[in-house]
Design an enzyme around this catalytic site. Structure first.
Site, PDB file in Angstrom:
ATOM      1  N   ASP A 188       0.863  -1.186   0.000  1.00  0.00           N
ATOM      2  CA  ASP A 188       0.000   0.000   0.000  1.00  0.00           C
ATOM      3  C   ASP A 188       0.904   1.241   0.000  1.00  0.00           C
ATOM      4  O   ASP A 188       1.799   1.368   0.851  1.00  0.00           O
ATOM      5  CB  ASP A 188      -0.891  -0.009   1.243  1.00  0.00           C
ATOM      6  CG  ASP A 188      -1.977   1.052   1.162  1.00  0.00           C
ATOM      7  OD1 ASP A 188      -3.128   0.704   0.854  1.00  0.00           O
ATOM      8  OD2 ASP A 188      -1.651   2.243   1.382  1.00  0.00           O
ATOM      9  N   ASN A 196      -2.141  13.395  -4.012  1.00  0.00           N
ATOM     10  CA  ASN A 196      -3.323  13.950  -4.698  1.00  0.00           C
ATOM     11  C   ASN A 196      -3.602  15.380  -4.246  1.00  0.00           C
ATOM     12  O   ASN A 196      -3.879  16.259  -5.061  1.00  0.00           O
ATOM     13  CB  ASN A 196      -4.556  13.086  -4.414  1.00  0.00           C
ATOM     14  CG  ASN A 196      -4.612  11.870  -5.317  1.00  0.00           C
ATOM     15  OD1 ASN A 196      -4.120  11.910  -6.433  1.00  0.00           O
ATOM     16  ND2 ASN A 196      -5.195  10.799  -4.825  1.00  0.00           N
ATOM     17  N   HIS A 201      -5.242  15.109  -8.731  1.00  0.00           N
ATOM     18  CA  HIS A 201      -5.598  13.712  -8.979  1.00  0.00           C
ATOM     19  C   HIS A 201      -4.943  13.159 -10.241  1.00  0.00           C
ATOM     20  O   HIS A 201      -4.510  12.006 -10.287  1.00  0.00           O
ATOM     21  CB  HIS A 201      -7.128  13.615  -9.073  1.00  0.00           C
ATOM     22  CG  HIS A 201      -7.670  12.310  -8.637  1.00  0.00           C
ATOM     23  ND1 HIS A 201      -7.923  11.287  -9.514  1.00  0.00           N
ATOM     24  CD2 HIS A 201      -7.979  11.845  -7.396  1.00  0.00           C
ATOM     25  CE1 HIS A 201      -8.394  10.253  -8.833  1.00  0.00           C
ATOM     26  NE2 HIS A 201      -8.439  10.566  -7.557  1.00  0.00           N
ATOM     27  N   ASP A 205      -2.607   9.981 -10.644  1.00  0.00           N
ATOM     28  CA  ASP A 205      -2.793   8.865 -11.594  1.00  0.00           C
ATOM     29  C   ASP A 205      -1.456   8.470 -12.230  1.00  0.00           C
ATOM     30  O   ASP A 205      -1.114   7.286 -12.335  1.00  0.00           O
ATOM     31  CB  ASP A 205      -3.755   9.270 -12.719  1.00  0.00           C
ATOM     32  CG  ASP A 205      -5.210   9.195 -12.280  1.00  0.00           C
ATOM     33  OD1 ASP A 205      -5.456   8.759 -11.145  1.00  0.00           O
ATOM     34  OD2 ASP A 205      -6.089   9.553 -13.089  1.00  0.00           O
ATOM     35  N   GLU A 231      -4.683   2.651  -4.202  1.00  0.00           N
ATOM     36  CA  GLU A 231      -3.204   2.732  -4.174  1.00  0.00           C
ATOM     37  C   GLU A 231      -2.647   1.492  -3.474  1.00  0.00           C
ATOM     38  O   GLU A 231      -1.630   1.531  -2.818  1.00  0.00           O
ATOM     39  CB  GLU A 231      -2.692   4.025  -3.493  1.00  0.00           C
ATOM     40  CG  GLU A 231      -3.655   4.763  -2.579  1.00  0.00           C
ATOM     41  CD  GLU A 231      -4.121   3.966  -1.366  1.00  0.00           C
ATOM     42  OE1 GLU A 231      -5.129   3.241  -1.528  1.00  0.00           O
ATOM     43  OE2 GLU A 231      -3.507   4.062  -0.298  1.00  0.00           O
TER      44      GLU A 231
HETATM   45  N1  LIG Z   1      -4.847   9.819  -8.330  1.00  0.00           N
HETATM   46  C1  LIG Z   1      -5.476   8.729  -7.876  1.00  0.00           C
HETATM   47  N2  LIG Z   1      -5.665   8.588  -6.558  1.00  0.00           N
HETATM   48  C2  LIG Z   1      -6.282   7.509  -6.102  1.00  0.00           C
HETATM   49  C3  LIG Z   1      -6.737   6.502  -6.956  1.00  0.00           C
HETATM   50  N3  LIG Z   1      -7.314   5.534  -6.195  1.00  0.00           N
HETATM   51  C4  LIG Z   1      -7.235   5.942  -4.913  1.00  0.00           C
HETATM   52  N4  LIG Z   1      -6.605   7.130  -4.849  1.00  0.00           N
HETATM   53  C5  LIG Z   1      -6.329   7.978  -3.677  1.00  0.00           C
HETATM   54  O1  LIG Z   1      -5.492   7.340  -2.770  1.00  0.00           O
HETATM   55  C6  LIG Z   1      -5.662   8.000  -1.518  1.00  0.00           C
HETATM   56  C7  LIG Z   1      -5.682   6.998  -0.443  1.00  0.00           C
HETATM   57  O2  LIG Z   1      -5.772   7.686   0.757  1.00  0.00           O
HETATM   58  P1  LIG Z   1      -5.793   6.993   2.175  1.00  0.00           P
HETATM   59  O3  LIG Z   1      -6.648   5.762   2.108  1.00  0.00           O
HETATM   60  O4  LIG Z   1      -6.111   8.017   3.174  1.00  0.00           O
HETATM   61  O5  LIG Z   1      -4.336   6.426   2.338  1.00  0.00           O
HETATM   62  P2  LIG Z   1      -2.971   7.175   2.284  1.00  0.00           P
HETATM   63  O6  LIG Z   1      -3.072   8.658   2.160  1.00  0.00           O
HETATM   64  O7  LIG Z   1      -2.136   6.485   1.236  1.00  0.00           O
HETATM   65  O8  LIG Z   1      -2.389   6.876   3.707  1.00  0.00           O
HETATM   66  P3  LIG Z   1      -1.863   5.485   4.256  1.00  0.00           P
HETATM   67  O9  LIG Z   1      -2.350   4.383   3.368  1.00  0.00           O
HETATM   68  O10 LIG Z   1      -2.408   5.377   5.636  1.00  0.00           O
HETATM   69  O11 LIG Z   1      -0.382   5.575   4.249  1.00  0.00           O
HETATM   70  C8  LIG Z   1      -6.956   8.828  -1.631  1.00  0.00           C
HETATM   71  O12 LIG Z   1      -6.632  10.179  -1.729  1.00  0.00           O
HETATM   72  C9  LIG Z   1      -7.559   8.325  -2.914  1.00  0.00           C
HETATM   73  O13 LIG Z   1      -8.303   9.336  -3.581  1.00  0.00           O
HETATM   74  C10 LIG Z   1      -6.511   6.663  -8.355  1.00  0.00           C
HETATM   75  O14 LIG Z   1      -6.876   5.829  -9.189  1.00  0.00           O
HETATM   76  N5  LIG Z   1      -5.889   7.785  -8.761  1.00  0.00           N
END
Ligand SMILES: Nc1nc2c(ncn2[C@@H]2O[C@H](COP(=O)(O)OP(=O)(O)OP(=O)(O)O)[C@@H](O)[C@H]2O)c(=O)[nH]1
Length: 311
Positions: A188, A196, A201, A205, A231
């Site tokens: 992860d 983002n 965003h 990507d 992610e």
């Molecule tokens: N740009 C983009 N962002 C994505 C996509 N899928 C998920 N995300 C983003 O990934 C982020 C995940 O955030 P969190 O679940 O808070 O996790 P994190 O910020 O990585 O924090 P931790 O996992 O705790 O380290 C969110 O901002 C989602 O919008 C995608 O396909 N594209």
């Protein structure tokens, strides 16, 4: 019998073929009417759900198998008729040369006539079977293309969760059968929300696409990379024990840090947390996944950017 629409074509095909065999009917186009229905009721791959697609596959394989069998029988029948027909012709020639030939000749001629009739019917159904077989092949290749599209994540090109399920089960079975090790890494990306939030965003990507490229460069041909969620990624590592998997994740960490994503002359560095589990002898794919997930969660709890081995 279930009335589920996904089962109906198989049921129809099975019933039609079973009855055909039971009644000893020749494989004429009419007799295959229901068979055609079975193929015709399959929707275009675009309209299909994953479950429907798998069912369609199962049906097609069964149908193709049966068509092969029936076709073989028809081949044998044709050969037999050909030999029989020639034999009757020869007999007729002998009879012609003998006395009292005219009555017998009439009888033998009508025999030849009916044999030819059967011959034509079997030949027609042989062509018919070939057409059916071609149609099945076309549908199968359509489904193949569609399946590949369905199993890929459109953003990164990695396998998606849908494609992973089957592969995980296949690899788990293979590992148990061959007594080889299988490891699963749940990865992860850390604090991806900040990427983002800071860069937008769209840039996020591209960071994901870049990460998949880096990971693919580090992996072996036989390793499988899955985008499990936003992610979150899965690495399925056949023939790899915990030591080997740990080594691979360390290498990925190094390469990832050495080759960060660049945007507008700025460097965007992402790190990741990993949960690592090796398949146990009595474990299924789901169990393996749950342990790797729990270990990844622990890596986050411990402060991120690290590997935790599953219990
Ligand atoms: N740009 C983009 N962002 C994505 C996509 N899928 C998920 N995300 C983003 O990934 C982020 C995940 O955030 P969190 O679940 O808070 O996790 P994190 O910020 O990585 O924090 P931790 O996992 O705790 O380290 C969110 O901002 C989602 O919008 C995608 O396909 N594209």
């Amino acid at each position: 019998m279930s009335s589920s629409p996904t089962l109906t074509p198989t049921d129809i095909a099975r019933i039609a073929l079973k009855r055909l065999a039971e009644l000893g009917l020749p494989p004429t186009p009419d007799n295959y009417g229901r068979f055609y229905n079975a193929v015709a009721t399959i929707k275009t791959p675009q309209d299909k759900t994953d479950v429907e697609l798998r069912n369609a596959y199962a049906i097609l394989f069964q149908i193709a198998e049966v068509v092969d069998e029936v076709s073989e029988t028809a081949d044998q029948l044709l050969l037999g008729l050909d030999l029989g027909s020639r034999h009757i012709h020869d007999s007729l020639l002998i009879l012609r040369s003998g006395p009292a030939a005219s009555g017998l000749e009439q009888l033998v001629n009508s025999l030849i006539g009916s044999t030819d009739q059967v011959y034509r019917t079997v030949s027609a159904s042989q062509r018919d079977l070939q057409e059916l077989r071609d149609a099945i092949e076309r549908i199968q290749s359509d489904l193949d293309v569609n399946r590949q599209t369905m199993e890929r994540d459109p953003l990164t090109g990695a396998l998606n969760r849908q494609g992973m399920e089957q592969l995980l089960n296949r690899e788990v079975k293979r590992s148990h059968r061959t007594a080889t090790s299988l490891c699963l890494a749940m990865i992860d990306l850390d604090d991806f929300k900040q990427v983002n939030d800071r860069w937008g965003h769209l840039v996020g990507d591209h960071v994901l696409i870049h990460f998949v490229r880096v990971a693919k460069a580090v992996l072996r041909e036989t390793d499988l990379l899955v985008r499990y969620g936003g992610e979150e990624f899965l690495l399925l590592l056949p023939d790899t024990d915990l030591n080997g998997a740990h080594f691979l994740i360390d290498r990925l960490r190094q390469v990832n840090l050495r080759t960060p994503f660049h945007h507008d002359d700025q460097t965007i560095e992402v790190r990741f947390s990993t949960g690592l589990a090796q398949l146990r002898p009595d474990e299924n794919g789901h169990g393996l996944l749950v342990r790797a997930d729990a270990a990844m969660y622990q890596a986050k709890m411990n402060g991120r950017d690290q590997v935790v081995l599953a219990n």
